[in-house]
Enzyme design. Sequence first.
Site, PDB file in Angstrom:
ATOM      1  N   LYS A 145       0.806  -1.176   0.065  1.00  0.00           N
ATOM      2  CA  LYS A 145       0.092   0.061   0.037  1.00  0.00           C
ATOM      3  C   LYS A 145       0.797   1.159  -0.049  1.00  0.00           C
ATOM      4  O   LYS A 145       2.153   1.041   0.408  1.00  0.00           O
ATOM      5  CB  LYS A 145      -0.930   0.095   1.175  1.00  0.00           C
ATOM      6  CG  LYS A 145      -0.129   0.487   2.611  1.00  0.00           C
ATOM      7  CD  LYS A 145      -1.266   0.552   3.640  1.00  0.00           C
ATOM      8  CE  LYS A 145      -0.442   1.010   5.053  1.00  0.00           C
ATOM      9  NZ  LYS A 145      -0.519   2.404   5.058  1.00  0.00           N
ATOM     10  N   HIS A 237      -6.223  -0.467   6.183  1.00  0.00           N
ATOM     11  CA  HIS A 237      -6.306  -1.224   7.250  1.00  0.00           C
ATOM     12  C   HIS A 237      -7.613  -1.275   8.081  1.00  0.00           C
ATOM     13  O   HIS A 237      -8.265  -2.316   8.349  1.00  0.00           O
ATOM     14  CB  HIS A 237      -5.168  -0.500   8.451  1.00  0.00           C
ATOM     15  CG  HIS A 237      -3.879  -0.639   7.905  1.00  0.00           C
ATOM     16  ND1 HIS A 237      -3.432  -1.724   7.091  1.00  0.00           N
ATOM     17  CD2 HIS A 237      -2.905   0.229   8.145  1.00  0.00           C
ATOM     18  CE1 HIS A 237      -2.255  -1.548   7.068  1.00  0.00           C
ATOM     19  NE2 HIS A 237      -1.639  -0.431   7.266  1.00  0.00           N
TER      20      HIS A 237
END
Length: 486
Positions: A145, A237
Amino acid sequence: MATTPAFDMVLFGGTGDLVMRKLLPALYQAHKAGLLHQDGRIVALGRKNLGRAGYLAQVEEKARPHMEQGFDPAAWTAFVERIDFHKLEASASDDYAGLAQRLGSDAQRVTVCYLATTPDLFTTICEHLAAVGLNRPTVRVVLEKPLGHDLESSCDINAAVARFFQEDQIYRIDHYLGKESVQNLMAIRFGNALFEPLWRREWVDNVQITIAEDIGVEGRGEFYDKTGALRDMVQNHLLQLLCIVAMEPPASLEANAIRDEKLKALKALKPFSAEDVAVKAVRGQYKAGAVSGKPVAGFHDEANIPADSHTETFVALRAEIANWRWAGVPFFLRTGKRMQERLAEIVINFRGVPHSLFENPAGQHTANRLVIRLQPEESIRLYFLAKEPGDAMRLQSTHLDLDFQSMYKVRRADAYERLLLDVIRGRLALFMRRDELVEAWRWVEPIIDSWEHSTVPPKSYTAGTWGPAASTGLLSRAGAAWNEEA
């Protein structure tokens, strides 16, 4: 546990912080535990012509300090024998032929290409790998990411990578999904008749998911100013953790069965309107304060941060899931930098009894709650009320504690180790599928757009606190409080 198949682990960005702090220590722990095939090689890539000796000197300096816990000199010596270095400029197509030659042409050998680089290089790297045949079925590519800056750029990256690799070769990593306590959340939910009847709107008052950091931007000011907490933490997340809490039971533990249910949860999230952003979202930015008794600078005083930056370092959201299981239950998401402590946890607050016979303990918002702690330590606690010893019928809060450290006397892999082993073994269940990523970006994009066009600056909070006061108000309007305040 059996060892992996024979493999080559190719680390793009091999001299970078992620490789040194996380990936090499994780691979060392797997090696020390005997989980890596004896014919498993690690090939680090970098732009400078360091040579193997020069690279190993960097590993000793930058990676070795992160392996102090349970360090074994003999295991370290053997592990280092696995490591090699290859000079490669990611954007130079001519450099890839040499990499392919070094790796060899064994069609059965697993090759993992871990792209620990900036996302703008993902497409270029994948194109060049494919040009030299390093996209055969046994090659897997790991994407770190953030995958894009918004929905459009994320779709562009995924479409470009998909031109060269099949979906089952692409591993979009979110290390929170590799944590033991997250795996245990699934076991608690789907392995016990005790919780399933309660895991719904009739019995759950609210859900809180917090990822708090006590660090600042840590020398990444230019990157962070362009990214912010919403893109950096919420879009990946926090939403992945929400999916694990909210999804329906999958038909099996097969990767797509799990990811299908996570996708349904993402699609059921109520979209934010501009009006919703004003009342259900809080963005903050830290100012100078103290963390752990030490003074720290404010966000605007960090290197490479413009004085007029409106980039958020804190986000709190009230999310809602529009389905039969969760209708009307608020999901509170919170993340921030320079907060009071490093903490990641999921809190399930259950509703109170219909009629209480006892005086509620002072400040106790809910008698029963399940707290899944992800960091700094991993644990699961179930809170309930019990009678205090003595003549009076007075209740106090107590808990049942599943402490992994004391209960299980076996070695526990950290998140990156587990996920790296899963990539080598070809297990996709703990990685994001392309359509999951699209839905996550689609949900956060109205919030991003609203904040980017707003002239109202983020709410200020003092470093070393739990964020802006407006975050507390977000919950108090629902008759709730953040777990640390309960």
